[in-house]
Design a protein around this motif. Structure first.
Motif, PDB file in Angstrom:
ATOM      1  N   LEU A   1       0.669  -1.442   0.090  1.00 26.72           N
ATOM      2  CA  LEU A   1      -0.126   0.511  -0.055  1.00 26.72           C
ATOM      3  C   LEU A   1       0.879   1.401  -0.141  1.00 26.72           C
ATOM      4  CD1 LEU A   1      -2.536   1.332   0.431  1.00 26.72           C
ATOM      5  CD2 LEU A   1      -2.837   1.420   2.365  1.00 26.72           C
TER       6      LEU A   1
ATOM      7  N   HIS B   1       2.058   1.948  -3.023  1.00 24.73           N
ATOM      8  CA  HIS B   1       1.404   2.813  -4.400  1.00 24.73           C
ATOM      9  C   HIS B   1       0.490   3.640  -3.561  1.00 24.73           C
ATOM     10  CE1 HIS B   1       1.455  -0.865  -7.368  1.00 24.73           C
ATOM     11  NE2 HIS B   1       1.896  -1.547  -5.943  1.00 24.73           N
ATOM     12  N   LEU B   2       1.120   4.527  -2.482  1.00 23.94           N
ATOM     13  CA  LEU B   2      -0.046   5.323  -1.782  1.00 23.94           C
ATOM     14  C   LEU B   2      -0.399   6.345  -2.702  1.00 23.94           C
ATOM     15  CD1 LEU B   2      -2.141   5.244   0.609  1.00 23.94           C
ATOM     16  CD2 LEU B   2      -0.065   6.701   2.080  1.00 23.94           C
TER      17      LEU B   2
ATOM     18  N   GLU C   1      -0.251   7.011  -5.190  1.00 22.01           N
ATOM     19  CA  GLU C   1      -0.946   7.480  -6.972  1.00 22.01           C
ATOM     20  C   GLU C   1      -2.134   7.352  -6.674  1.00 22.01           C
ATOM     21  OE1 GLU C   1      -0.827   3.195  -8.274  1.00 22.01           O
ATOM     22  OE2 GLU C   1       1.242   3.720  -8.438  1.00 22.01           O
ATOM     23  N   LEU C   2      -2.690   7.928  -5.255  1.00 25.23           N
ATOM     24  CA  LEU C   2      -4.110   8.422  -4.368  1.00 25.23           C
ATOM     25  C   LEU C   2      -3.691   9.795  -4.709  1.00 25.23           C
ATOM     26  CD1 LEU C   2      -4.336   6.171  -1.267  1.00 25.23           C
ATOM     27  CD2 LEU C   2      -5.349   5.527  -3.630  1.00 25.23           C
TER      28      LEU C   2
ATOM     29  N   ALA D   1      -5.666   0.127  -4.910  1.00 19.09           N
ATOM     30  CA  ALA D   1      -3.830   0.439  -4.372  1.00 19.09           C
ATOM     31  C   ALA D   1      -3.412  -0.882  -3.593  1.00 19.09           C
ATOM     32  CB  ALA D   1      -3.873   1.651  -3.978  1.00 19.09           C
TER      33      ALA D   1
ATOM     34  N   ARG E   1      -3.347  -3.895  -6.098  1.00 20.14           N
ATOM     35  CA  ARG E   1      -2.509  -4.150  -6.340  1.00 20.14           C
ATOM     36  C   ARG E   1      -0.697  -5.134  -6.176  1.00 20.14           C
ATOM     37  NH1 ARG E   1      -2.308   1.270  -7.579  1.00 20.14           N
ATOM     38  NH2 ARG E   1      -4.526   0.861  -8.846  1.00 20.14           N
TER      39      ARG E   1
END
Length: 414
Positions: A278, A281-282, A284-285, A408, A411
């Motif tokens: 997480l 990919h965080l 990307e938020l 996320a 993924r």
């Protein structure tokens, strides 16, 4: 036990179960306070979870049986001595957790609370360490303090007679703290040794995710080893116990204990992997990427007319503005859905809007953990997203953020 390095996202996803007695970082206590508040050392609240009382009773019963063999003259008073041992042991666990807490505060990492529970304790640290060196030290101080306590109790044995209540208590506390230290130094997540291994791999590779993957898989291997190996060690007498005293109930108890420990370690390792994925990919938020285009409408505009304008503009949200064009509210999506189509020409958007507060105004450049923290501070279904100039950029739906968050989490990590 475990230190929990979980901030905004960890609040939502849960960060992980506890490690068997020792030191740690974890989250998700039961209830708002996580149990009974016992105090606030260093300004950090310490809670005792209800599950602790189950363990305290179990320790009292088991240690009481051992005292009956060593000091039979105690009679039923042995259970009072055993209860004192249980409390003293968890006081040692608290010292272990305070070591993590003090180190975290020294590194300017906020600590939400400490919780004593079923198999030890948890220090809920709100942020991730910035360097592998800090990660290593933050994990190591817990077992280090347990080793120090074991040494202190060992020295205390020189001041008492061995076959006395103080002698037995000091010996028990010495052994239990050494076990806590040794167990938590095992190099697999979620144990402290696993975080130390993560820090080493992070330092070598330059990638925190690589360290987490390595330490998590070692943790899963440890879980399997505990599940199979602990009952075997006990059954063969390799732990110094007499095999003649092992009966059916002892075998079942050992197997159950091994299964619980293995489940805790396996689940904790998996949670660590999910949290690391997480965090990767965080970023990307991003508010800008998730924001819905919105059209401004005045409060008296019929809902049907407002929706027509939105459809023409390719927008998916409505912002209520005053006569000067300043935003005053957001028309809630749930409220729109609740109005039948035949009534929409007769319903003004002002009656469906939620008044804007400062917390509902989100900068368009917010992303990652900062975005989640902002939304967590002011819970709402929609937020107004603004450019630096104050111009309306659009509306951010909490449902959209939640869907992106779940995506996320699902993924695969790199």
């Amino acid at each position: 036990m475990k230190e929990d390095d979980t901030s905004g996202e960890r609040e939502r996803a849960r960060t992980g179960p506890d490690k068997p007695s020792g030191g740690g970082r974890s989250r998700r206590p039961a209830g708002p306070g996580g149990g009974i508040l016992m105090g606030r050392p260093f300004g950090v609240p310490v809670y005792v979870a209800p599950s602790w009382f189950v363990v305290a009773a179990l320790i009292t019963w088991v240690f009481g049986g051992q005292l009956d063999r060593v000091l039979p003259e105690l009679g039923n008073a042995r259970y009072l001595v055993s209860l004192f041992f249980a409390v003293a042991f968890y006081a040692s666990v608290l010292v272990h957790e305070l070591a993590h807490t003090v180190a975290a505060l020294r590194f300017k990492l906020p600590v939400r609370r400490i919780q004593l529970q079923f198999f030890g304790g948890v220090s809920e640290i709100e942020k991730e360490t910035e360097t592998p060196g800090r990660e290593f030290w933050l994990a190591f101080v817990g077992p280090l303090l347990s080793l120090v306590l074991g040494g202190v109790f060992y020295l205390g044995l020189y001041a008492v007679e061995p076959d006395t209540v103080p002698g037995v208590l000091l010996a028990g506390l010495m052994i239990s703290n050494l076990i806590v230290a040794a167990f938590n130094l095992l190099p697999g997540l979620p144990l402290d040794g696993g975080r130390m291994l993560r820090a080493v791999v992070w330092k070598i590779t330059g990638r925190p995710m690589a360290g987490t993957v390595a330490a998590a898989w070692v943790g899963r291997a440890l879980a399997v080893a505990v599940l199979i190996g602990l009952p075997l060690l006990t059954h063969t007498g390799a732990l110094g116990n007499s095999t003649e005293d092992i009966g059916g109930m002892e075998t079942v108890t050992d197997a159950l204990l091994a299964a619980i420990l293995a489940a805790i370690i396996w689940t904790g390792a998996g949670n660590s992997l999910r949290m690391a994925r997480l965090r990767e990919h965080l970023p990307e938020l991003a508010a800008r990427a998730l924001t819905r285009r919105a059209v401004p409408v005045e409060s008296g505009t019929p809902l049907s007319e407002a929706l027509r304008r939105a459809n023409e503009a390719g927008a998916r949200a409505l912002v209520v503005v005053d006569g000067q064009g300043d935003p005053t509210g957001i028309v809630r999506e749930a409220a729109i859905v609740g109005v039948p189509e035949h009534r929409r020409p007769w319903v003004a958007v002002g009656g469906l809007s939620q008044d804007l507060t400062e917390g509902m105004k989100v900068p368009a450049e917010l992303a990652g953990e900062a975005l989640l923290d902002t939304l967590r501070t002011t819970p709402a279904s929609e937020y107004l997203v603004l450019e630096e100039t104050g111009e309306i950029y659009g509306v951010l739906s909490a449902a959209d953020v939640e869907r992106a968050f779940v995506a996320a989490m699902a993924r695969p990590g790199s």
